[in-house]
Design an enzyme around this catalytic site. Structure first.
Site, PDB file in Angstrom:
ATOM      1  N   CYS A  10      50.725 -12.082 -16.036  1.00 44.72           N
ATOM      2  CA  CYS A  10      51.535 -12.405 -15.297  1.00 44.72           C
ATOM      3  C   CYS A  10      51.098 -13.922 -14.340  1.00 44.72           C
ATOM      4  CB  CYS A  10      51.785 -10.977 -14.083  1.00 44.72           C
ATOM      5  SG  CYS A  10      49.935 -10.870 -13.180  1.00 44.72           S
ATOM      6  N   ASN A  13      47.643 -13.427 -11.672  1.00 48.15           N
ATOM      7  CA  ASN A  13      46.800 -12.662 -12.731  1.00 48.15           C
ATOM      8  C   ASN A  13      45.993 -11.765 -11.899  1.00 48.15           C
ATOM      9  OD1 ASN A  13      43.486 -12.508 -14.699  1.00 48.15           O
ATOM     10  ND2 ASN A  13      45.302 -11.040 -14.934  1.00 48.15           N
ATOM     11  N   CYS A  15      48.234  -8.957  -9.606  1.00 44.00           N
ATOM     12  CA  CYS A  15      48.780  -7.589  -9.304  1.00 44.00           C
ATOM     13  C   CYS A  15      49.070  -6.634 -10.514  1.00 44.00           C
ATOM     14  CB  CYS A  15      50.160  -7.917  -8.430  1.00 44.00           C
ATOM     15  SG  CYS A  15      50.041  -8.766  -6.881  1.00 44.00           S
ATOM     16  N   ARG A  16      50.470  -8.142 -11.620  1.00 41.90           N
ATOM     17  CA  ARG A  16      51.038  -6.749 -12.145  1.00 41.90           C
ATOM     18  C   ARG A  16      50.235  -6.821 -13.293  1.00 41.90           C
ATOM     19  NH1 ARG A  16      56.427 -10.916 -12.551  1.00 41.90           N
ATOM     20  NH2 ARG A  16      54.799 -12.139 -11.474  1.00 41.90           N
ATOM     21  N   SER A  17      49.987  -8.613 -14.303  1.00 37.95           N
ATOM     22  CA  SER A  17      49.244  -7.822 -15.538  1.00 37.95           C
ATOM     23  C   SER A  17      47.294  -7.033 -15.298  1.00 37.95           C
ATOM     24  CB  SER A  17      48.567  -9.085 -16.148  1.00 37.95           C
ATOM     25  OG  SER A  17      47.976 -10.169 -15.489  1.00 37.95           O
ATOM     26  N   ASP A 124      57.206  -8.665  -8.907  1.00 36.10           N
ATOM     27  CA  ASP A 124      56.146  -9.019  -8.420  1.00 36.10           C
ATOM     28  C   ASP A 124      56.167  -8.337  -7.163  1.00 36.10           C
ATOM     29  OD1 ASP A 124      53.635 -10.315  -7.002  1.00 36.10           O
ATOM     30  OD2 ASP A 124      54.469 -11.802  -7.992  1.00 36.10           O
TER      31      ASP A 124
END
Length: 166
Positions: A10, A13, A15-17, A124
């Protein structure tokens, strides 16, 4: 089955990934396949290098029995493009950035394509509230479950020499 390396990407690095890494790692452990996968995450930007995931990602993971607090943000590196079987970008902007800096050997896929089959971007949740992180978790769990099933089936059906993952 051979080892499969996967890198979730993301922007920062945090939140999402890292949550995708945690969810996928958890599913792999539940399936007793830990020795067959190398799982990591990275960001296209280096603003948060060395920092833990966002506290809201940590909280939603913890609420679902997953510990991602020990992860540390890192920026994607050139070695990733040749050493990782599958790079999974969370949205089209990050996919475009990864493609811009990638070597031609890299296998880069959009999470919405390879894991969900919908082509959607994974939004995000950084600027929103906890409900965005819960929605993120739900989409990642659905996609990571499907992706794991697909990767295991592909590797099991292969003779050991080829796979559509790479």
């Amino acid at each position: 089955m051979k080892d499969i390396s996967i890198l979730f990407v993301c922007m920062g690095n945090i939140c999402r990934s890292p949550l995708a890494e945690g969810v996928f790692t958890h599913l792999v452990a539940e399936a007793r396949l830990t020795d067959r996968f190398t799982i990591d995450s990275a960001g296209t930007g280096g603003w948060h290098e060395g920092e833990p995931p966002d506290r809201r990602s940590i909280a939603v993971a913890r609420n679902h029995g997953i510990d991602i607090a020990g992860q540390r943000a890192r920026r994607i590196r050139s070695i990733d493009f040749v050493s990782v079987d599958l790079i999974v970008a969370m949205d089209r902007d990050n996919m475009a950035e990864v493609n811009r800096i990638a070597s031609s050997e890299a296998n880069i896929q959009l999470f919405g394509d390879v894991a969900l089959g919908t082509g959607e971007d994974i939004a995000d949740p950084y600027y929103g509230g906890p409900e965005g992180f819960e929605l993120l978790y739900t989409r990642l769990l659905t996609g990571c479950s499907s992706l794991l099933e697909t990767l295991v089936a592909e590797r099991t059906s292969c003779s050991g020499n080829t796979s559509s993952v790479r």
